[in-house]
Design a protein around this motif. Sequence first.
Motif, mmCIF file in Angstrom:
data_model
loop_
_atom_site.group_PDB
_atom_site.id
_atom_site.type_symbol
_atom_site.label_atom_id
_atom_site.label_comp_id
_atom_site.label_asym_id
_atom_site.label_seq_id
_atom_site.Cartn_x
_atom_site.Cartn_y
_atom_site.Cartn_z
ATOM 1 N N ARG A 210 0.146 9.225 1.510
ATOM 2 C CA ARG A 210 0.929 9.109 0.174
ATOM 3 C C ARG A 210 1.140 10.078 -0.443
ATOM 4 N NH1 ARG A 210 0.075 3.474 0.454
ATOM 5 N NH2 ARG A 210 -1.168 3.400 2.029
ATOM 6 N N ARG B 298 6.214 1.720 -3.553
ATOM 7 C CA ARG B 298 5.534 1.024 -2.517
ATOM 8 C C ARG B 298 6.510 0.193 -1.706
ATOM 9 N NH1 ARG B 298 2.394 -1.469 -4.885
ATOM 10 N NH2 ARG B 298 3.175 -3.102 -5.751
ATOM 11 N N THR C 125 7.943 2.055 2.183
ATOM 12 C CA THR C 125 7.509 1.014 3.203
ATOM 13 C C THR C 125 9.116 1.462 4.005
ATOM 14 O OG1 THR C 125 6.920 -0.681 2.319
ATOM 15 C CG2 THR C 125 8.029 -1.177 4.555
ATOM 16 N N LEU D 124 8.718 4.590 5.747
ATOM 17 C CA LEU D 124 7.806 4.580 6.993
ATOM 18 C C LEU D 124 8.474 4.180 8.309
ATOM 19 C CD1 LEU D 124 4.795 2.972 5.924
ATOM 20 C CD2 LEU D 124 4.926 5.070 6.865
ATOM 21 N N THR E 270 1.521 3.235 9.443
ATOM 22 C CA THR E 270 0.706 3.351 7.807
ATOM 23 C C THR E 270 -0.082 3.273 8.343
ATOM 24 O OG1 THR E 270 2.498 1.381 8.205
ATOM 25 C CG2 THR E 270 0.637 1.142 6.205
ATOM 26 N N THR E 271 -0.873 3.914 9.097
ATOM 27 C CA THR E 271 -2.502 4.466 8.839
ATOM 28 C C THR E 271 -2.614 5.835 8.242
ATOM 29 O OG1 THR E 271 -2.282 4.648 11.317
ATOM 30 C CG2 THR E 271 -3.584 2.643 10.082
ATOM 31 N N LEU F 159 -1.010 7.106 5.846
ATOM 32 C CA LEU F 159 -0.863 7.296 4.998
ATOM 33 C C LEU F 159 -1.546 7.628 4.033
ATOM 34 C CD1 LEU F 159 1.632 4.553 3.785
ATOM 35 C CD2 LEU F 159 3.361 7.323 4.168
#
Length: 254
Positions: free
Chosen positions: A98, A116, A120, A123, A130-131, A133
């Motif tokens: 991230r 953010r 999104t 991704l 998402t995990t 990041l």
Amino acid sequence: MPSKPAIEFDHVTKAFGAHVAIRAIDLSIPSSRTTVLIGPSGCGKSTLLRMVAGLIEPDEGRVRIDGRSLAPAILPAVRDRLGYVIQEGGLFPHLTARENVSLVARLRGWSDTAMRVRLTELLDLAQLPTTALDRYPLELSGGQRQRVSLMRALMRDPEILLLDEPLGALDPMIRSELQHELRRIFRQLHKTVLLVTHDLAEAGYFGEDIVLMREGQIAQRGTLESLVDDPADGFVRAFVNAQRQPGTASEAAP
């Protein structure tokens, strides 16, 4: 009607000591298309890419972006329009995925909300969970690191995307998967893409236009079919034939 040139090399020459890496090259890269630079090691393809990024200055000639010659005064503005992906990703090991993706946007003063929202979008585009990041680069697979590197390059929605052998260090199965994903992304975004590879099959898979280089000069430019069916000289013929041999990297490409 041909695309307007996004990048132009005007009689560009570059030497490193006694070694001449680029020899008086004239080359136009059209906008909104994928152009691939290919050739043996040391032929000058990565040097051209680094010139576009402003990391190397030509000794002679000019590099232009949308008609404007690269110069120190305009480099910051030009770099804001570029996304750059290098082999093995080039991620900062002490930052999470991230933080790597958001770093430049944060330095440019983006709000947390804007970052953010863009994360999104990326991704979904890069098909990264998402995990991932909140993991550090060493906790990611090779394919995930390259996806993160691509997301970082695309974070500020650049007009031009530069990729220097982005899949060269990956095993064949992951490489094949990412080839499919990258081509999907290129076609979806319609960016100006300049990609370096040593693999002819990969060049043909990505490239609407292929530039084969030899010793700092252009040996032949065209489609994969033109290189295979109508080689300009013995070097082009030998390069194509070598890539066709069993066990070469091109055998693993789609």
